[in-house]
Scaffold this motif. Structure first.
Motif, PDB file in Angstrom:
ATOM      1  N   PRO A  78       0.885  -1.338   0.007  1.00 51.38           N
ATOM      2  CA  PRO A  78      -0.140  -0.063   0.110  1.00 51.38           C
ATOM      3  C   PRO A  78       0.889   1.304   0.226  1.00 51.38           C
ATOM      4  CG  PRO A  78       0.014  -1.063   2.268  1.00 51.38           C
ATOM      5  CD  PRO A  78       0.959  -1.879   1.449  1.00 51.38           C
ATOM      6  N   PHE A  79       0.081   2.329  -0.283  1.00 52.43           N
ATOM      7  CA  PHE A  79       0.875   3.707  -0.284  1.00 52.43           C
ATOM      8  C   PHE A  79       1.612   3.825   1.154  1.00 52.43           C
ATOM      9  CE2 PHE A  79      -2.234   5.157  -3.527  1.00 52.43           C
ATOM     10  CZ  PHE A  79      -1.506   5.607  -4.347  1.00 52.43           C
ATOM     11  N   ALA A  80       2.766   4.669   1.349  1.00 51.47           N
ATOM     12  CA  ALA A  80       3.163   5.088   2.414  1.00 51.47           C
ATOM     13  C   ALA A  80       2.393   6.106   3.144  1.00 51.47           C
ATOM     14  CB  ALA A  80       4.521   5.516   2.402  1.00 51.47           C
ATOM     15  N   LYS A  82      -1.151   7.779   1.658  1.00 54.97           N
ATOM     16  CA  LYS A  82      -2.212   7.823   0.677  1.00 54.97           C
ATOM     17  C   LYS A  82      -2.626   9.143   0.200  1.00 54.97           C
ATOM     18  CE  LYS A  82      -6.656   6.432   0.548  1.00 54.97           C
ATOM     19  NZ  LYS A  82      -7.436   7.103  -0.263  1.00 54.97           N
ATOM     20  N   ILE A  87      -8.256   6.950  -5.020  1.00 59.51           N
ATOM     21  CA  ILE A  87      -8.691   5.505  -4.683  1.00 59.51           C
ATOM     22  C   ILE A  87      -8.239   4.577  -5.363  1.00 59.51           C
ATOM     23  CG2 ILE A  87     -10.984   4.398  -4.095  1.00 59.51           C
ATOM     24  CD1 ILE A  87     -12.226   6.990  -3.977  1.00 59.51           C
ATOM     25  N   PRO A  88      -7.450   3.759  -4.713  1.00 60.45           N
ATOM     26  CA  PRO A  88      -6.905   2.537  -5.748  1.00 60.45           C
ATOM     27  C   PRO A  88      -7.927   1.626  -6.380  1.00 60.45           C
ATOM     28  CG  PRO A  88      -5.788   2.649  -3.647  1.00 60.45           C
ATOM     29  CD  PRO A  88      -6.845   3.655  -3.501  1.00 60.45           C
ATOM     30  N   GLY A  89      -7.871   1.413  -7.416  1.00 60.81           N
ATOM     31  CA  GLY A  89      -9.001   0.562  -7.964  1.00 60.81           C
ATOM     32  C   GLY A  89      -9.956   1.366  -9.007  1.00 60.81           C
ATOM     33  N   GLU A  90      -9.841   2.882  -8.377  1.00 54.91           N
ATOM     34  CA  GLU A  90     -10.976   3.531  -9.268  1.00 54.91           C
ATOM     35  C   GLU A  90     -10.268   4.644 -10.258  1.00 54.91           C
ATOM     36  OE1 GLU A  90     -14.762   4.084  -8.251  1.00 54.91           O
ATOM     37  OE2 GLU A  90     -14.019   2.117  -8.801  1.00 54.91           O
ATOM     38  N   LEU A 994     -22.877  -0.320 -11.427  1.00 51.89           N
ATOM     39  CA  LEU A 994     -22.412  -0.361 -10.072  1.00 51.89           C
ATOM     40  C   LEU A 994     -22.462   0.949  -9.399  1.00 51.89           C
ATOM     41  CD1 LEU A 994     -20.950  -1.462  -7.577  1.00 51.89           C
ATOM     42  CD2 LEU A 994     -18.977  -1.424  -8.610  1.00 51.89           C
ATOM     43  N   LYS A 998     -24.269   2.064  -6.252  1.00 48.97           N
ATOM     44  CA  LYS A 998     -24.004   2.622  -5.150  1.00 48.97           C
ATOM     45  C   LYS A 998     -24.774   3.745  -4.552  1.00 48.97           C
ATOM     46  CE  LYS A 998     -19.240   2.470  -6.567  1.00 48.97           C
ATOM     47  NZ  LYS A 998     -17.894   2.632  -6.475  1.00 48.97           N
TER      48      LYS A 998
ATOM     49  N   ASN B 158     -11.510   2.041   1.342  1.00 48.50           N
ATOM     50  CA  ASN B 158     -11.425   1.717  -0.029  1.00 48.50           C
ATOM     51  C   ASN B 158     -12.613   0.847  -0.698  1.00 48.50           C
ATOM     52  OD1 ASN B 158      -9.692   3.178  -1.875  1.00 48.50           O
ATOM     53  ND2 ASN B 158      -9.137   0.862  -2.733  1.00 48.50           N
ATOM     54  N   TRP B 160     -15.442   0.561   0.349  1.00 45.32           N
ATOM     55  CA  TRP B 160     -16.801   1.373   0.209  1.00 45.32           C
ATOM     56  C   TRP B 160     -16.948   1.724  -1.181  1.00 45.32           C
ATOM     57  CZ3 TRP B 160     -21.040   1.014   2.634  1.00 45.32           C
ATOM     58  CH2 TRP B 160     -21.794   1.834   2.745  1.00 45.32           C
ATOM     59  N   ASP B 161     -15.723   2.201  -2.056  1.00 46.13           N
ATOM     60  CA  ASP B 161     -15.826   2.950  -3.082  1.00 46.13           C
ATOM     61  C   ASP B 161     -15.230   2.284  -4.437  1.00 46.13           C
ATOM     62  OD1 ASP B 161     -16.651   5.370  -2.229  1.00 46.13           O
ATOM     63  OD2 ASP B 161     -14.602   5.552  -1.059  1.00 46.13           O
ATOM     64  N   SER B 162     -14.294   1.245  -4.091  1.00 47.76           N
ATOM     65  CA  SER B 162     -13.452   0.696  -5.157  1.00 47.76           C
ATOM     66  C   SER B 162     -13.580  -1.057  -5.485  1.00 47.76           C
ATOM     67  CB  SER B 162     -12.183   1.086  -4.893  1.00 47.76           C
ATOM     68  OG  SER B 162     -11.294   0.446  -5.731  1.00 47.76           O
ATOM     69  N   LYS B 163     -13.258  -1.365  -6.257  1.00 52.65           N
ATOM     70  CA  LYS B 163     -13.046  -2.759  -6.326  1.00 52.65           C
ATOM     71  C   LYS B 163     -12.201  -3.491  -5.256  1.00 52.65           C
ATOM     72  CE  LYS B 163     -10.064  -3.884  -9.985  1.00 52.65           C
ATOM     73  NZ  LYS B 163     -10.108  -4.351 -11.572  1.00 52.65           N
ATOM     74  N   THR B 164     -10.997  -2.646  -4.832  1.00 51.17           N
ATOM     75  CA  THR B 164     -10.008  -3.273  -4.106  1.00 51.17           C
ATOM     76  C   THR B 164     -10.467  -2.591  -2.687  1.00 51.17           C
ATOM     77  OG1 THR B 164      -8.721  -1.599  -4.381  1.00 51.17           O
ATOM     78  CG2 THR B 164      -8.243  -3.581  -5.868  1.00 51.17           C
ATOM     79  N   ILE B 167      -5.111  -2.296   1.456  1.00 54.00           N
ATOM     80  CA  ILE B 167      -4.393  -2.226   2.806  1.00 54.00           C
ATOM     81  C   ILE B 167      -4.260  -1.010   3.346  1.00 54.00           C
ATOM     82  CG2 ILE B 167      -2.610  -3.117   4.150  1.00 54.00           C
ATOM     83  CD1 ILE B 167      -2.309  -5.501   2.091  1.00 54.00           C
ATOM     84  N   SER B 169      -2.696   2.526   4.173  1.00 52.50           N
ATOM     85  CA  SER B 169      -1.354   2.997   4.139  1.00 52.50           C
ATOM     86  C   SER B 169      -0.826   3.542   5.575  1.00 52.50           C
ATOM     87  CB  SER B 169      -1.384   4.392   3.206  1.00 52.50           C
ATOM     88  OG  SER B 169      -2.250   5.387   3.942  1.00 52.50           O
ATOM     89  N   SER B 243     -15.515  -6.774  -7.346  1.00 54.44           N
ATOM     90  CA  SER B 243     -15.542  -5.512  -6.619  1.00 54.44           C
ATOM     91  C   SER B 243     -15.995  -5.404  -5.059  1.00 54.44           C
ATOM     92  CB  SER B 243     -16.480  -4.594  -7.307  1.00 54.44           C
ATOM     93  OG  SER B 243     -16.845  -3.437  -6.785  1.00 54.44           O
ATOM     94  N   ALA B 245     -16.978  -3.037  -3.646  1.00 50.97           N
ATOM     95  CA  ALA B 245     -17.819  -1.969  -3.309  1.00 50.97           C
ATOM     96  C   ALA B 245     -19.328  -2.612  -3.860  1.00 50.97           C
ATOM     97  CB  ALA B 245     -17.437  -0.518  -4.369  1.00 50.97           C
ATOM     98  N   ARG B 249     -21.323  -2.429  -0.551  1.00 48.38           N
ATOM     99  CA  ARG B 249     -22.070  -0.904  -0.404  1.00 48.38           C
ATOM    100  C   ARG B 249     -23.390  -1.444  -1.103  1.00 48.38           C
ATOM    101  NH1 ARG B 249     -19.397   4.359  -2.225  1.00 48.38           N
ATOM    102  NH2 ARG B 249     -21.153   5.805  -2.590  1.00 48.38           N
TER     103      ARG B 249
END
Lengths: 1097, 360
Positions: A78-80, A82, A87-90, A994, A998, B158, B160-164, B167, B169, B243, B245, B249
């Motif tokens: 992960p980021f140190a 963020k 948003i990772p993945g978006e 999706l 949401k 994350n 809540w919003d994204s597919k992943t 972990i 930071s 996903s 999310a 969600r």
């Protein structure tokens, strides 16, 4: 009355029963790589049974080992820290501007986890019409090009060495101080801040000057406009306002001036309202067949050198003089007709001309004045800022360099070592005069993204950012500002050329800071600057975007005066001189062959040559990829090569013709231009060419330092252009000779045949639309009468298969063939969105191209005379997502099946590669991974196909770690042995659904757009939920019932893609062809008599 | 997390009276409350039962097979005797181990059994249920999410919003661990092998990654932090689109449904099989938030599903009409009501089992 015939390749015209039918029988026309099974018995065969069992055993064991053994340990980092908004993945979207090769297109870059992966149009921009071009779509791949320059270099001896910016700044700073005459040679600069920096730089060094030179020049127009009183400017053309458009060799829908803008405007005049069918009328006069000419309503050909005479004849015809260009009655009648139409539509008419001759353009200005185009269809208040190069400036510069007057030359964006017209043949190789002259300049600096032909010759090469890494601005036309912002941290040690100029001017700021200060100063603060960046554009009358209306107006007020506004008025200057010049030139013009140089929509002036997506994109007319070639007419082919492509005769000529028609080896001819050397090129015979015109695309034959994608592909023909003392004309007299040898050209589409089924492409005329509105839709009624007598419901009754239930959404598409000009932006967008692999020339030659979406091109000719081209129809062909899909029924493992949203889905990991589905697909839209194009297989080195030939280097380039950063992470990368095809961009429909879920709201129309739909400049593709009666797709279907048709509707596949028939604005009345007895429906259309069962297999 | 997405309602007032003794009793109860010990979660218990059955069936089959063999042998002997008695000369019967029929049957049996196990093993390749790798920092979900009851979404927002789910930071960890620098109050921690873990030392590891010195908290520069390289536990094949999310969600699935009783795990291990069969089973059973029972017409469910008009209709009870369009009345003069065609809509019904919902 003559019958029209629609055909794709010459083999189809006469449907030679023996050869052609045998050829088209197989989708992939090649012998399987197995040794022949003769009568010697299995054990004596080359691969006997025991060997087979050995291979079987080995491969099973190997597969087991490769698949199991050890599960790899995967890491997650992960980021140190963020960043708050990531948003990772978006995906994130950033507005920026594609500025390359003279084009300025506001775009939005889709950035996924820090990597730009897709270019999308910026809908806030008014003049692009929310579209993109093929090159803009492909530009994201350039960012990850393995051949990009990675660090600054300087030449030591004959070799380049890595250097540092500190060293170079010092060295060049010293050199410039003592250089004397410094020249900054660039392509046209559209950036206001850069212009200011350049001014600062020139002021610092007295005696220095700035020369702008474009690869393909428009200086003829610039100078003509100056002579006519408008100043040295190019206007904005409003194609939307024109009811009659006459183009004299201008390919304005694909390459001329600002094709995206023009295509968007032109489309407005070509969309048809069924209740009151009206459309603009488009005449095209040209030498070779351009995509714009292909779209024209009426098209006339002449030799390229006669453009001036045609323009003059048109002007005279407006004044009542009967035109007499050559002895060409057809052409003269066309000029007369066009003149009458122009006159009748005065004030709503437009004439454009592709010639770079000042005199011709002066005449065109006179015509536009006579038809009241100024102020109506031509807008001088919005002068454009691109393509401002003046040919004479460059010629003078080269002369100065040659005479040793220039002390330092800084080059950015221009590549004269490749594009310059003048030079000589040295040891059989063309060397430009620029190259020779450059050797006499002491300090030479090139700012370039890649090691191009000019950079190789320079002393210092300073790599520049890709536009997706850059800050910047562009003002394509007066009052329209567009911004660039970085979407990724620079990948390599690159630096904007503006920063270098600032450094050498003595400024402390780099360009990033300078740019920010420049605009915050202009816009009045950080907030306005940020909003401007967010919108990406500031345009008069534009949508307010996030900026808000009031602020837009304020920004507009500040932004507008940056460039010189204002306009002159037409003063009729130099018309007399021009007339005399053209008349005397026409008198001196000797009959003979002429070569005309043209740009392809994909390669452009040559910038696209390094891009694998663009190289693989087939040309819209020739369907050839990975090459340039000489396009010649059918009569020239007969005269020069003895190729008679129409008539079947029992002689040698016929066997030659058969070879030409069915095999990729094409005869090679030698083009010789006096004083400019020879070039050998393979030919492609194209109908509708002027008999004496030979057309060759520029932009090929690039330097080997640019990498394997560009080098070795085609030949450079820029030097065939002729300089007349003022401007460069891209035509020249040429001598052609048959070289009695052949070269392979990788053409697409010609392998598939619809076997004469007339229901594939539908075309009609405006007159027919008015007279017989139901000519096309009647066919559906006929089908219902024939096959659904009891319920009259063709859909439900005429089938054995069960009805698919779609309880929620049903996706559907409408393709308007009237708005498709074959530019290929959709094809490249599809590549980028869906990770479609590039296969290289050797694989395209074997028809292994992977395009999910292709643009089928049909020549429409007189049945009796295929050289009499009546038009070309472009048909985007993609998976039709049939409700009764023939592919689904034959898959033994149910890897392809139907979804409840009407999508014909393809599960790659389930596919075992039988290819039954492709075989059974009537539309031939399924593509098979014959080799491991993507490097996705478990076995490394599986890309070397020892047995059937190695893959081209470009495939390996596409699989480089760097290049793979362009892949869309939401789409599976397919491996070898798997079938693939259009998915209706299912990842986008899923994402849109999706998002709606949401938010807990119904899906909005337009939320899910396919990549092809988004890319289209003509809005030819509409996609959406057909169960929503308010959706655009439902509305378009409702409003266009008369033109709607499904491709090969009678076979009852029930496609979800509706096509709207092509309409040509002519007076011809087309008699419906398909009124036939039901028993004949499955048979061939006119021109072929064989029942289709004969070649089913 | 968006607090506003839950309706803001004030706490109901208590209108009775409580004695001090009652309050003491409540407090005593709260203090003394122990979480109910879950029943010994022996994942093998169900399996053993199945195994026992298998053993019984196996033994019975074996006995029957032996009996069958004996009977066949007796039969053949008897036949031989009768042949001898009747004087019919027959060649010596081949012994059973050279009898081709027997050999073929045994071979077939072996092939089926071995094939079954081979196929099962092949399908199970790369599946790693119960995978519990050692991580760079001994991070206990039990301490954080269990004992301290930190919401899953505090760190894994994350999802809540994204597919992943992502972990968190280092800066998210440091939100708390800037002040929490030692582990003292919680239960003793042990790793997989039973070795005791020093919680404070593990926090110190985090501080090292973050470049944070607890003695000089004000001198901390977050931009100097280094990434932590965790070992990924839950791996899906590349050709699966999943996903978070969508599930937590839109689908309102609890994290624990797939990740197990994470609040009880010190070191996380993979709870679910993450196989396609496992996914599909859930998609078959899970009901979608359709909210079809609201009589007022107002929808409380996810409005996205208003697209599915057919299902909404099928979920409503139907008042039957005859072919003339008149209501059908029974003998008592009541309308005839037909039961709804569907009683619920599952993920499967809206296409949750289709290939291209997850594979594209």
């Amino acid at each position: 009355m003559s019958q029209k015939k629609y055909w794709q390749g010459f083999g189809e015209i006469n449907n030679d029963p023996e050869k052609y039918q045998k050829q088209v029988q197989d989708e992939f026309r090649e012998e399987l790589p197995f040794s022949d099974m003769d009568d010697k018995g299995l054990l004596d065969a080359k691969a006997p049974r025991r060997d087979f069992l050995k291979y079987l055993g080995f491969s099973t064991a190997a597969a087991t080992l490769a698949a199991s053994c050890k599960t790899p340990v995967r890491k997650a980092i992960p980021f140190a820290n963020k960043p708050e908004n990531i948003i990772p993945g978006e995906a994130k979207y950033y507005a920026t501007t594609y500025v390359q090769d003279g084009d300025v297109i506001p775009v939005v870059a889709k950035v996924r986890d820090g990597r730009p992966i897709k270019i999308e149009p910026n809908d806030l921009s008014t003049f692009t019409g929310g579209g993109t071009t093929a090159r803009a779509q492909a530009s994201v791949l350039d960012l990850y090009d393995t051949n990009r320059l990675r660090f600054p270099q300087r030449k030591v001896g004959n070799k380049f060495e890595e250097s540092t910016y500190e060293f170079i700044d010092k060295a060049i700073g010293d050199a410039l101080g003592t250089a004397g005459n410094i020249v900054l040679l660039t392509s046209t600069i559209t950036s206001p801040s850069t212009k200011e920096i350049i001014t600062g730089f020139l002021n610092k060094y007295p005696g220095s000057r700035h020369v702008q030179a474009d690869a393909v020049s428009y200086s003829g127009m610039l100078l003509a406009n100056e002579a006519s009183g408008f100043g040295r400017k190019l206007p904005t053309y409003h194609f939307a306002a024109a009811k009659v458009i006459v183009s004299l060799g201008a390919d304005f829908l694909n390459t001329w001036l600002s094709p995206l803008e023009f295509a968007a405007g032109y489309t407005k005049g070509r969309k048809i309202d069924e209740k009151d069918p009206q459309m603009s009328k488009h005449y095209q006069f040209e030498g070779h067949l351009s995509p714009t000419g292909a779209t024209a309503d009426e098209r006339f050909t002449h030799r390229p050198s006669e453009t001036g005479s045609v323009a003059l004849a048109l002007l005279n015809a407006l004044n009542g003089t009967a035109p007499a260009v050559g002895n060409n009655n057809k052409l003269n009648a066309g000029i007369k007709k066009a003149a009458d139409d122009l006159k009748a539509n005065s004030g709503a008419a437009l004439v454009v001309c592709g010639s770079n001759d000042v005199n011709v353009q002066i005449i065109v200005n006179a015509i536009n004045n006579a038809i009241g185009a100024y102020g109506t269809t031509i807008d001088w208040n919005k002068a454009v800022n691109y393509r401002q190069g003046i040919d004479k400036d460059l010629v003078d510069l080269v002369a100065d360099m040659d005479s040793g007057k220039i002390g330092a030359l800084l080059i950015s964006g221009a590549n004269p070592a490749y594009t310059y017209f003048d030079g000589e043949v040295v040891n059989g190789k063309w060397v430009t005069k620029f190259e020779k002259a450059l050797a006499k300049v002491k300090t030479t600096v090139s700012f370039a993204g890649m090691m191009d032909e000019t950079s190789v010759l320079c002393g210092f090469v300073l790599p520049t950012h890709h536009y997706l890494e850059s800050w910047g601005d562009a003002e394509p036309k007066t009052g329209y500002t567009s911004f660039l912002q970085p979407t990724i941290y620079p990948l390599f040690k690159t630096r904007p050329f503006q920063t270098s100029l600032l450094k050498w001017t003595g400024a402390t700021d780099d360009y990033d800071t300078y740019f920010k200060n420049y605009w915050t100063g202009k816009l009045g603060g950080d907030q306005a600057f940020e909003k401007a960046l967010q919108d990406g554009v500031i345009e008069p009358g534009g949508q307010a975007g996030t900026i808000g209306k009031a602020l837009t107006d304020t920004l507009q007020a500040i932004a507008a005066p940056i460039v010189s506004a204002g306009s002159g008025s037409y003063n009729g200057g130099n018309v007399g001189t021009a007339t005399t010049a053209i008349t005397s030139a026409a008198a001196a013009n000797k009959p003979g062959d002429e070569v005309v140089l043209y740009e392809k929509a994909s390669i452009g002036s040559g910038m696209g040559a390094t891009n694998p997506w663009l190289q693989e994109l087939p040309d819209s007319i020739s369907k050839a990829s990975w090459d340039n070639y000489a396009m010649i007419s059918m009569s020239k082919a007969k005269e020069l090569l003895g190729l008679d492509l129409y008539y079947n005769t029992e002689d040698e000529a016929n066997s030659k013709a058969i070879d030409y028609k069915y095999y990729p080896q094409k005869p090679v001819i030698r083009l010789s231009v006096a004083g400019k050397g020879d070039i050998d090129l393979p030919v492609l015979v194209i109908p509708g060419m002027n008999p004496n015109t030979i057309a060759v695309a520029v932009g090929y034959g690039r330097h080997e330092a640019l990498g394997k994608t560009a080098s070795g592909v085609g030949k450079n023909v820029y030097h065939f252009a002729a300089f007349n003392g003022t401007t460069i004309n891209y035509t020249n007299a040429v001598t052609v000779t048959d070289q009695k040898r052949k070269e392979k050209i990788a053409q697409m589409q010609i392998q598939n045949s619809y076997e004469g089924r007339v229901e594939v492409v539908r075309e009609t005329t405006l007159a027919t639309c008015k007279k017989d509105p139901t000519a096309i839709s009647d066919y559906r009624k006929e089908l219902a009468e024939d096959y659904a007598r009891s319920t009259n419901d063709f859909r439900k009754e005429a089938t054995l298969y069960p009805h698919h239930e779609q309880p929620g959404i049903k996706w559907g598409m409408v393709v308007d063939m009237n708005a498709c000009y074959g530019c290929g932006a959709c094809v490249v967008a599809c590549h980028a969105e869906n990770n479609v692999p590039v296969v290289g020339k050797s694989e395209v030659l074997r028809y292994h191209d992977m395009h999910w979406l292709r643009i089928d091109r049909y020549f429409v000719t007189d049945e009796k005379n295929p050289d009499d081209l009546k038009g070309v129809v472009f048909q985007p062909m993609l998976c039709q997502h049939c409700d009764n899909a023939p592919c689904e029924n034959v898959c033994p493992v149910a890897a392809t099946n139907h979804s409840s949203e009407g999508i014909n889905q393809m599960a790659y990991n389930r596919c075992i590669g039988t290819r039954y589905c492709a075989n059974n697909c009537p539309y031939k839209v399924r593509r098979f991974n014959w080799a491991d194009y993507t490097g996705a297989d478990s076995f490394p080195n599986n890309q070397d196909q020892q047995l059937v030939g190695r893959l081209d280097p470009v495939v390996h380039q596409m699989n480089d770690e760097l290049t793979r950063m362009v892949l869309n992470p939401d789409v599976t990368v397919r491996s070898r042995g798997v079938m693939e095809k259009c998915s209706f961009c299912v990842q986008r429909t899923q994402a849109a659904k999706l998002q709606a879920k949401k938010d807990g709201r119904p899906l909005k129309d337009g939320e899910a757009k396919t990549a092809c739909q988004q890319a289209c400049a003509g809005d030819a593709i509409v996609f959406g939920n057909v169960h929503d009666s308010n959706s655009q797709v439902s509305q378009v279907r409702r409003d266009n019932t008369q033109r709607s048709f499904y491709v090969i509707e009678q076979i009852h596949t029930l496609p979800n893609v509706t096509y709207l028939a092509k309409v040509r604005n002519t007076e011809e009345i087309i008699e419906p062809k398909h009124h036939r007895k039901p028993a004949e429906h499955g048979e061939h259309g006119a021109g072929s008599a064989k029942p289709e069962e004969a070649h089913h297999h | 997390m968006e607090v506003q997405s839950f309706s803001a309602s004030s706490m109901t007032q208590f209108e009775g009276s409580i004695t001090a003794a009652e309050i003491d009793a409540v407090l005593k109860y709260v203090d003394g409350w122990q979480p109910p010990t879950p029943p010994p979660s022996d994942p093998n218990s169900a399996k053993t039962e199945g195994n026992q059955n298998a053993v019984i069936f196996g033994v019975i089959s074996l006995i029957l097979a032996i009996i069958m063999l004996i009977l066949m042998q007796i039969n053949s002997n008897l036949k031989k005797l009768s042949d001898d008695a009747e004087g019919i000369g027959r060649p010596e019967p081949v012994p059973f181990y050279r009898n081709k029929i027997y050999i073929a049957m045994v071979a077939l049996l072996f092939f089926v059994v071995a094939g079954y196990f081979f196929a099962q093993a092949a399908i199970g390749l790369q599946r790693q249920k119960d995978y519990q790798p050692k991580q760079p920092i001994y991070y206990s979900h039990k301490v954080h999410a269990g004992i301290n009851q930190i919401s899953c979404l505090y760190c894994h927002g994350n999802a809540w919003d994204s597919k992943t789910a992502a972990i968190p930071s280092v800066n998210v960890c440091m939100n708390c661990h800037k002040t929490i620098t030692s582990y003292e109050k919680g239960p003793k921690l042990h790793d997989e092998d039973g070795n005791e873990i020093n919680g404070t030392a593990e926090i110190a590891k985090l501080h090292k990654y973050a470049g944070f010195d607890p003695k000089q908290p004000d001198a901390w520069d977050p931009s100097k932090a280094k990434e932590i390289e965790w070992t990924k536990i839950h791996n899906l094949p590349d050709h699966v689109f999943f996903s978070h999310a969508q599930h937590i969600r839109a689908g309102k699935v609890q994290c624990q449904t797939c990740h197990g009783e994470i609040t009880g795990m010190d070191e996380v291990k993979q709870f679910s099989e993450l196989s396609m069969g496992w996914c599909v089973n859930c998609h078959r059973q899970t009901k979608v938030d359709f909210d079809y029972r609201d009589s007022t017409g107002a929808t409380k469910g996810n409005k996205f599903y208003s697209l599915y008009e057919k299902f909404h209709k099928d979920l409503q009870p139907d008042t039957l009409k005859n072919k003339h369009g008149e209501y059908i009345l029974d003998d008592n003069g009541n309308y005839t009501i037909r039961k709804p065609k569907m009683d619920s809509v599952t993920v499967k019904d809206i296409g949750g089992l289709e290939c291209q919902k997850c594979h594209y």
